[in-house]
Every structure is written in C-alpha cells, then in structure tokens.
Design a protein around this motif. Sequence first.
Motif, PDB file in Angstrom:
ATOM      1  N   PHE A 135      49.428  46.299  21.761  1.00 28.38           N
ATOM      2  CA  PHE A 135      48.172  45.573  21.944  1.00 28.38           C
ATOM      3  C   PHE A 135      47.892  44.738  20.706  1.00 28.38           C
ATOM      4  O   PHE A 135      48.054  45.234  19.583  1.00 28.38           O
ATOM      5  N   PRO A 136      47.467  43.494  20.893  1.00 28.20           N
ATOM      6  CA  PRO A 136      47.012  42.737  19.726  1.00 28.20           C
ATOM      7  C   PRO A 136      45.731  43.370  19.208  1.00 28.20           C
ATOM      8  O   PRO A 136      44.932  43.879  19.998  1.00 28.20           O
ATOM      9  N   GLN A 137      45.580  43.411  17.913  1.00 28.51           N
ATOM     10  CA  GLN A 137      44.369  44.024  17.352  1.00 28.51           C
ATOM     11  C   GLN A 137      44.014  43.330  16.039  1.00 28.51           C
ATOM     12  O   GLN A 137      44.900  43.012  15.236  1.00 28.51           O
ATOM     13  N   VAL A 147      48.840  46.914  17.618  1.00 24.99           N
ATOM     14  CA  VAL A 147      48.977  48.359  17.596  1.00 24.99           C
ATOM     15  C   VAL A 147      49.949  48.773  18.692  1.00 24.99           C
ATOM     16  O   VAL A 147      49.882  48.284  19.823  1.00 24.99           O
ATOM     17  N   ALA A 156      50.522  51.110  21.059  1.00 22.27           N
ATOM     18  CA  ALA A 156      49.807  52.185  21.752  1.00 22.27           C
ATOM     19  C   ALA A 156      50.779  53.177  22.367  1.00 22.27           C
ATOM     20  O   ALA A 156      50.498  54.368  22.468  1.00 22.27           O
ATOM     21  N   PRO A 211      46.217  64.039  20.737  1.00 20.52           N
ATOM     22  CA  PRO A 211      44.986  63.655  20.045  1.00 20.52           C
ATOM     23  C   PRO A 211      44.480  62.287  20.509  1.00 20.52           C
ATOM     24  O   PRO A 211      45.225  61.512  21.105  1.00 20.52           O
ATOM     25  N   SER A 212      43.233  62.029  20.226  1.00 16.92           N
ATOM     26  CA  SER A 212      42.618  60.759  20.563  1.00 16.92           C
ATOM     27  C   SER A 212      43.446  59.610  19.973  1.00 16.92           C
ATOM     28  O   SER A 212      43.887  59.679  18.829  1.00 16.92           O
ATOM     29  N   GLY A 213      43.712  58.603  20.777  1.00 17.51           N
ATOM     30  CA  GLY A 213      44.436  57.434  20.289  1.00 17.51           C
ATOM     31  C   GLY A 213      45.955  57.535  20.396  1.00 17.51           C
ATOM     32  O   GLY A 213      46.674  56.655  19.919  1.00 17.51           O
ATOM     33  N   CYS A 214      46.467  58.596  21.040  1.00 19.01           N
ATOM     34  CA  CYS A 214      47.929  58.752  21.111  1.00 19.01           C
ATOM     35  C   CYS A 214      48.538  58.023  22.318  1.00 19.01           C
ATOM     36  O   CYS A 214      49.735  58.115  22.550  1.00 19.01           O
ATOM     37  N   GLY A 215      47.695  57.327  23.077  1.00 14.73           N
ATOM     38  CA  GLY A 215      48.237  56.519  24.173  1.00 14.73           C
ATOM     39  C   GLY A 215      48.197  57.169  25.547  1.00 14.73           C
ATOM     40  O   GLY A 215      48.829  56.676  26.480  1.00 14.73           O
ATOM     41  N   LYS A 216      47.420  58.242  25.687  1.00 18.57           N
ATOM     42  CA  LYS A 216      47.338  58.932  26.983  1.00 18.57           C
ATOM     43  C   LYS A 216      46.805  57.980  28.064  1.00 18.57           C
ATOM     44  O   LYS A 216      47.398  57.862  29.136  1.00 18.57           O
ATOM     45  N   SER A 217      45.683  57.331  27.756  1.00 16.74           N
ATOM     46  CA  SER A 217      45.091  56.424  28.751  1.00 16.74           C
ATOM     47  C   SER A 217      46.001  55.234  29.008  1.00 16.74           C
ATOM     48  O   SER A 217      46.129  54.780  30.145  1.00 16.74           O
ATOM     49  N   THR A 218      46.641  54.750  27.962  1.00 13.52           N
ATOM     50  CA  THR A 218      47.561  53.616  28.120  1.00 13.52           C
ATOM     51  C   THR A 218      48.692  53.999  29.070  1.00 13.52           C
ATOM     52  O   THR A 218      49.021  53.252  29.993  1.00 13.52           O
TER      53      THR A 218
HETATM   54  P1  ADP Z   1      44.060  57.927  24.167  1.00 16.21           P
HETATM   55  O1  ADP Z   1      43.714  57.756  25.600  1.00 16.21           O
HETATM   56  O2  ADP Z   1      45.165  58.919  23.932  1.00 16.21           O
HETATM   57  O3  ADP Z   1      42.877  58.254  23.320  1.00 16.21           O
HETATM   58  P2  ADP Z   1      44.600  55.061  24.259  1.00 16.21           P
HETATM   59  O4  ADP Z   1      45.722  54.899  25.204  1.00 16.21           O
HETATM   60  O5  ADP Z   1      43.232  54.752  24.754  1.00 16.21           O
HETATM   61  O6  ADP Z   1      44.650  56.529  23.624  1.00 16.21           O
HETATM   62  O7  ADP Z   1      44.847  54.139  22.988  1.00 16.21           O
HETATM   63  C1  ADP Z   1      46.039  54.164  22.224  1.00 16.21           C
HETATM   64  C2  ADP Z   1      45.936  53.140  21.124  1.00 16.21           C
HETATM   65  O8  ADP Z   1      45.915  51.841  21.692  1.00 16.21           O
HETATM   66  C3  ADP Z   1      44.678  53.243  20.289  1.00 16.21           C
HETATM   67  O9  ADP Z   1      44.997  52.915  18.958  1.00 16.21           O
HETATM   68  C4  ADP Z   1      43.767  52.201  20.889  1.00 16.21           C
HETATM   69  O10 ADP Z   1      42.864  51.703  19.942  1.00 16.21           O
HETATM   70  C5  ADP Z   1      44.749  51.134  21.341  1.00 16.21           C
HETATM   71  N1  ADP Z   1      44.288  50.406  22.537  1.00 16.21           N
HETATM   72  C6  ADP Z   1      44.124  50.916  23.764  1.00 16.21           C
HETATM   73  N2  ADP Z   1      43.729  49.976  24.638  1.00 16.21           N
HETATM   74  C7  ADP Z   1      43.633  48.820  23.932  1.00 16.21           C
HETATM   75  C8  ADP Z   1      43.277  47.466  24.257  1.00 16.21           C
HETATM   76  N3  ADP Z   1      42.958  47.115  25.509  1.00 16.21           N
HETATM   77  N4  ADP Z   1      43.299  46.551  23.266  1.00 16.21           N
HETATM   78  C9  ADP Z   1      43.642  46.895  22.003  1.00 16.21           C
HETATM   79  N5  ADP Z   1      43.993  48.138  21.631  1.00 16.21           N
HETATM   80  C10 ADP Z   1      43.992  49.094  22.581  1.00 16.21           C
END
Ligand code: ADP
Length: 249
Positions: free
Chosen positions: A14-16, A22, A24, A43-50
């Motif tokens: 992801f662009p950040q 980052v 993800a 942990p939070s931020g490990c890419g589960k939702s991604t």
């Molecule tokens: P989790 O669900 O495990 O908490 P995420 O999948 O939400 O983790 O996010 C993984 C990483 O990707 C994090 O660093 C988050 O900030 C980044 N991230 C997720 N979605 C986006 C997005 N749409 N744009 C930029 N960064 C993103």
Amino acid sequence: MEHALRVESASKLFPQGRGGSVLALSSTSLNVRENEFLAIVGPSGCGKSTLLRLMAGLEQPTEGGVSFRGQTVTRPSGRIGLVFQDYSLLPWRSIRENIELGLEFQGLAGRPAREKALEHLELVGLSSFENAYPHELSGGMRQRAAIARALAVEPDVLLMDEPFGALDAHTRLLMQRELLGIWEKRKKTVVFVTHSIDEAVYLSDRIVVMEKDPGRVIEVLDVPLPRPRTRKNPDFGRLTESILELLKY
Ligand code: ADP
Ligand code: MG
C-alpha cells in the motif's frame, strides 16, 4: 483434500505517507480447505484484514494471486460472503429488510426473498425481531443479523473479520457457540479473523498465525481437539500457550 480458496505468493503493497509504502502482506501462500473452519490470528497490523479482503476480491494483490475453486478472484461474488465487526446494517431498514437487501442484489425479491430472510432469521434465533430496526437490537443481536444476511445468499465461503470484537465477553462466548452450531448445520467453509487466540482455538480446525513488519504467515497449526470443545481440556491450554510463544508474548 479439495481446496476452496488458494492464495498463491500474494503480496500487497500500500502507498503510505509521501511516496512511502507499506508491505501489508509479504508473499503469502495459503490453502483453505472445503468446509473447514480456518482461523487467522496475529497482532494488529499484521495483514489479517488485507488477506481477507484479497480472498473476498475487495482488493487485488500487488503480486501473486487468489483463486476460488480454480478461478482467479478478481471481484466480490455471491459465492463468498462477508461479515465485519461493525455489522454494516442499514439503520433505515428493518432487520428483515436488511437481510432481503443481499437477496435483491441477486435478483430475488418479493415473497421468495421474504421467506429466505425469515428462514435465516430463524437460523440465528431472531425470528421475533424481523420488524425491529438495528438500533433496537443489542450488539450480539446485530451481529447475528449480519451473519443471517451473509448466509441468506447461500455463499460457499464465509469470511469473517473480527466479527465478535465489539461484543462484551459474555455475549462473545455465546456467539462463538452459536456460530459453531450454524457452521455444523450449514457446513460452510469459514475463514475467521480474530486477535483472540482463545477464540481461534475454541472455534477452528486450523489456525494461521501471522506476524507483522512485513505482514506474513509464520505458521499454520492443526487444532486436534475434539468437538464440542471445552476450555478445561489441558490440550486447549497447551495449544494456546504454544501460539502465544510463537507470537513471543
Ligand atoms: P490487521 O487486520 O492485521 O490489523 P491490516 O491488514 O488492516 O492489518 O493492515 C496491515 C498493514 O497495512 C497496516 O500497516 C495498515 O496500516 C496497512 N494498510 C491496510 N490497509 C491499507 C490501505 N488501504 N492503505 C494504506 N495502508 C493500509
Ligand atoms: Mg483488521
């Protein structure tokens, strides 16, 4: 063993910030078996939702691919249902109308849609609340309505992203048991994201353990505990401990 979903060397960048990015998800491969209950912890931020959003077709991987029964996933489909933490129910529609919404997208309306909605309200124990509005329900009931809505379109796979994260501890335990009841009745493939290791061990057949910076899978564990499960089983505690150790808590 047949696979429902296959994630093959999928990365998501992801662009950040200003010109930064980052990772993800870093080159991740994973197979989800037909009818299994698969949990994803980390942990939070490990890419589960991604990872879940890639499986749902809501995002495309930067590299690698995701396929469902051999077909590349390029966009959301009715075969793959989604449940999020925030319920995402429309406040101006009754519970039954919320469930009918997904059916409308599939071209089902009128009486067949109503019947299907009622059938699924019954499945989640909300029959007497068909005419209530979301704000009139407790958090647990709203989440049950969201599950009914996802199931009403009869998906083959249910992807759930921390669905019980906003619930109080008591309701959460009840919902875990109810979800297992539904899963046993309907025999779906479930991918369930949670940051609760206890929840993952209680619910799932296998647990995917993830780490962050960059987001990646570090281990996939079998949960060899008999069902119905009890947290009193010493193996329950042992497995929980070993996952905590993997995550270096
Ligand atoms: P989790 O669900 O495990 O908490 P995420 O999948 O939400 O983790 O996010 C993984 C990483 O990707 C994090 O660093 C988050 O900030 C980044 N991230 C997720 N979605 C986006 C997005 N749409 N744009 C930029 N960064 C993103
Ligand atoms: Mg998340």
